[in-house]
Structures are given as C-alpha cells and as structure tokens.
Design an enzyme around this catalytic site. Structure first.
Site, PDB file in Angstrom:
ATOM      1  N   LYS A  14     -14.471  17.172  86.440  1.00 48.99           N
ATOM      2  CA  LYS A  14     -14.274  16.586  84.988  1.00 48.99           C
ATOM      3  C   LYS A  14     -15.135  15.568  84.421  1.00 48.99           C
ATOM      4  O   LYS A  14     -15.400  15.647  83.241  1.00 48.99           O
ATOM      5  CB  LYS A  14     -12.903  15.692  85.305  1.00 48.99           C
ATOM      6  N   ARG A  89      -2.290  11.472  84.261  1.00 46.49           N
ATOM      7  CA  ARG A  89      -2.062  11.825  85.476  1.00 46.49           C
ATOM      8  C   ARG A  89      -0.569  12.137  85.917  1.00 46.49           C
ATOM      9  O   ARG A  89      -0.356  12.447  87.133  1.00 46.49           O
ATOM     10  CB  ARG A  89      -2.741  11.046  86.380  1.00 46.49           C
ATOM     11  N   ARG A 128     -20.251  14.293  97.292  1.00 45.67           N
ATOM     12  CA  ARG A 128     -20.460  13.550  96.584  1.00 45.67           C
ATOM     13  C   ARG A 128     -20.314  11.917  97.316  1.00 45.67           C
ATOM     14  O   ARG A 128     -21.001  11.112  96.882  1.00 45.67           O
ATOM     15  CB  ARG A 128     -19.292  13.419  95.449  1.00 45.67           C
ATOM     16  N   ARG A 134     -18.843   6.204  97.013  1.00 48.93           N
ATOM     17  CA  ARG A 134     -17.458   5.769  96.475  1.00 48.93           C
ATOM     18  C   ARG A 134     -16.611   5.899  97.668  1.00 48.93           C
ATOM     19  O   ARG A 134     -16.477   6.576  98.570  1.00 48.93           O
ATOM     20  CB  ARG A 134     -17.118   6.939  95.600  1.00 48.93           C
ATOM     21  N   ARG A 145      -5.753  12.108  97.646  1.00 55.36           N
ATOM     22  CA  ARG A 145      -5.694  12.276  96.346  1.00 55.36           C
ATOM     23  C   ARG A 145      -5.228  13.791  96.063  1.00 55.36           C
ATOM     24  O   ARG A 145      -4.642  13.925  95.019  1.00 55.36           O
ATOM     25  CB  ARG A 145      -7.405  11.943  96.036  1.00 55.36           C
TER      26      ARG A 145
HETATM   27  P1  ADP Z   1     -11.156  11.793  90.824  1.00 55.55           P
HETATM   28  O1  ADP Z   1     -10.408  12.368  89.720  1.00 55.55           O
HETATM   29  O2  ADP Z   1     -12.506  12.673  91.446  1.00 55.55           O
HETATM   30  O3  ADP Z   1     -10.306  11.447  91.996  1.00 55.55           O
HETATM   31  P2  ADP Z   1     -11.305   9.241  89.158  1.00 55.55           P
HETATM   32  O4  ADP Z   1     -12.363   8.517  89.009  1.00 55.55           O
HETATM   33  O5  ADP Z   1     -10.657  10.015  87.976  1.00 55.55           O
HETATM   34  O6  ADP Z   1     -11.621  10.330  90.274  1.00 55.55           O
HETATM   35  O7  ADP Z   1     -10.168   8.399  89.868  1.00 55.55           O
HETATM   36  C1  ADP Z   1     -10.195   7.725  90.985  1.00 55.55           C
HETATM   37  C2  ADP Z   1      -8.904   6.877  91.362  1.00 55.55           C
HETATM   38  O8  ADP Z   1      -8.705   6.101  90.319  1.00 55.55           O
HETATM   39  C3  ADP Z   1      -7.750   7.860  91.616  1.00 55.55           C
HETATM   40  O9  ADP Z   1      -7.607   8.290  92.786  1.00 55.55           O
HETATM   41  C4  ADP Z   1      -6.612   6.662  91.224  1.00 55.55           C
HETATM   42  O10 ADP Z   1      -6.503   5.996  92.299  1.00 55.55           O
HETATM   43  C5  ADP Z   1      -7.126   6.066  89.965  1.00 55.55           C
HETATM   44  N1  ADP Z   1      -6.777   6.403  88.780  1.00 55.55           N
HETATM   45  C6  ADP Z   1      -7.758   6.835  87.879  1.00 55.55           C
HETATM   46  N2  ADP Z   1      -7.054   7.323  86.668  1.00 55.55           N
HETATM   47  C7  ADP Z   1      -5.679   7.085  87.010  1.00 55.55           C
HETATM   48  C8  ADP Z   1      -4.526   7.104  86.130  1.00 55.55           C
HETATM   49  N3  ADP Z   1      -4.556   7.872  84.863  1.00 55.55           N
HETATM   50  N4  ADP Z   1      -3.208   6.799  86.953  1.00 55.55           N
HETATM   51  C9  ADP Z   1      -3.419   6.460  88.072  1.00 55.55           C
HETATM   52  N5  ADP Z   1      -4.417   6.218  88.786  1.00 55.55           N
HETATM   53  C10 ADP Z   1      -5.640   6.450  88.244  1.00 55.55           C
END
Ligand code: ADP
Length: 190
Positions: A14, A89, A128, A134, A145
C-alpha cells in the site's frame, strides 16, 4: 476530485503504490499508520495511546482514528484528490469516511484492493522489519496484524464490491507491473 482508497493486508504494498499514485495523479497522501508513528515519535497523548495498540498488532480504536483522519483531511485543501492509505480498516471507519466525504460534497472514486498471499506477506514484513526497525514488524506482531486484517478489515471488500468500487489487483510482480494495473483501474474512474 479523485479519492482513492488503497486497500490490502499489511505488507501488500500500500505504502509503495501510494507514493506512485500521488506522483502520477498529483494527489495528497494520508497514511494513518504514518500519522500515528509521527505522533508516537513526538510523544503526544495520541502517540502514547496508539503505541499500546500498535505494538500488539491491534487496531487503534475507531473513534480515535476517525477523529484524527477528519483533522488531517481538513489540512488537505486545494488538492486534486486524496489517497487514503491504511484507512478505513473497519466497517465503522468506512461509514465514517463516507459521511466525512459527503459533507464535503465528495465520494470515493475507487478502492484499489491489493491481493497478496499470506506467506509472501510474512516474508516481506520480516524483511522490512530488518531494515525499518519498525517495532511491529516482528513475527508475533505480524501474525496478530494479519489476524486483525482477516477478521476486521477484509470484510470491507464485500462492502465495496457491492457498491461497484472495488478494483482487485494481484500484488505480485514488479512494483512497475503492479502500478500499471493500478493506473488502468484509476484511469477508468478519472
Ligand atoms: P501495515 O498496513 O503495514 O500494518 P500501517 O502503517 O498502515 O501498516 O499500520 C500500522 C499500525 O497502525 C496498524 O497495525 C494499527 O495498529 C495502526 N493503524 C493504522 N491505521 C489504522 C486505522 N485506520 N485504524 C486503526 N488502527 C490503525
């Protein structure tokens, strides 16, 4: 306005493809993950709250993320569209986004759904983690996740399928090959 949701499991690409989209179509990029990590880095109240959830691979509560998203969107004035990366999400988040956009006289143009098989996702996220440092890119957190994605996020596919907005793209191949397919889907709604 071109409002694109880039949708997919953790590790599906993404972030990478969002960068390509914002360059090609001159859009603003809102990554809720990036916003939350910046809050964590700055040690804000929101960052402290988010850290507990992110480190366990859980979602930050809907009301918190929805308010944050609305605030960030308010700062994106004078743009030709937005790429929503990592939001929505949950079903509640998608309903909130529809309302937020409606108030602005706008709507979602297309939902780009990047499909990647689970073993490949795990592989990419572990790699990654070795580079990004991270804290949530370790095997245990990656597994939660992916579980959260399956139970809370993937049901959104059916929601967007029904509204005719879902463009499913196989997220395997080179970054350029995948982006060509994404561009074709976006050009159809432009
Ligand atoms: P990835 O999709 O690779 O897990 P992101 O950077 O999009 O990485 O998200 C990392 C973390 O941030 C998620 O596992 C969650 O804990 C939090 N997060 C991100 N976006 C949301 C969202 N829209 N709602 C709730 N938690 C979120």
């Amino acid at each position: 306005m071109l409002n694109i949701i880039i949708f997919g499991a953790p590790g599906s690409g993404k972030g990478t493809q969002s960068e390509n989209l914002i360059k090609k179509y001159n859009l603003a990029h809102i990554s809720t993950g990036d916003v939350l990590r910046a809050e964590m880095k700055n040690g804000t109240e929101l960052g402290k709250l988010a850290e507990g959830y992110i480190s366990k691979g859980q979602l930050v509560p809907d009301d918190v993320v929805i308010e944050m998203l609305a605030n960030v969107l308010d700062t994106k004035t004078d743009v030709s569209g937005v790429v929503f990366d990592g939001f929505p999400r949950t079903i509640a988040q998608s309903e909130a986004l529809e309302k937020i956009l409606e108030k602005r006289g706008e709507k979602i143009s297309v939902v780009v759904n990047l499909e990647v098989e689970e073993p490949e996702l795990i592989d990419r996220l572990i790699k990654r983690g070795q580079q990004s440092g991270r804290s949530d890119d370790n095997l245990e957190t990656i597994k939660s996740r992916l579980d959260v994605y399956k139970s809370q996020t993937s049901p959104l596919k059916e929601h967007y399928e029904k509204s005719g907005k879902l463009a499913t793209i196989k997220g395997l191949g080179t970054i350029d090959e995948i982006f060509t397919l994404i561009s074709e889907a976006v050009d159809k709604v432009k």
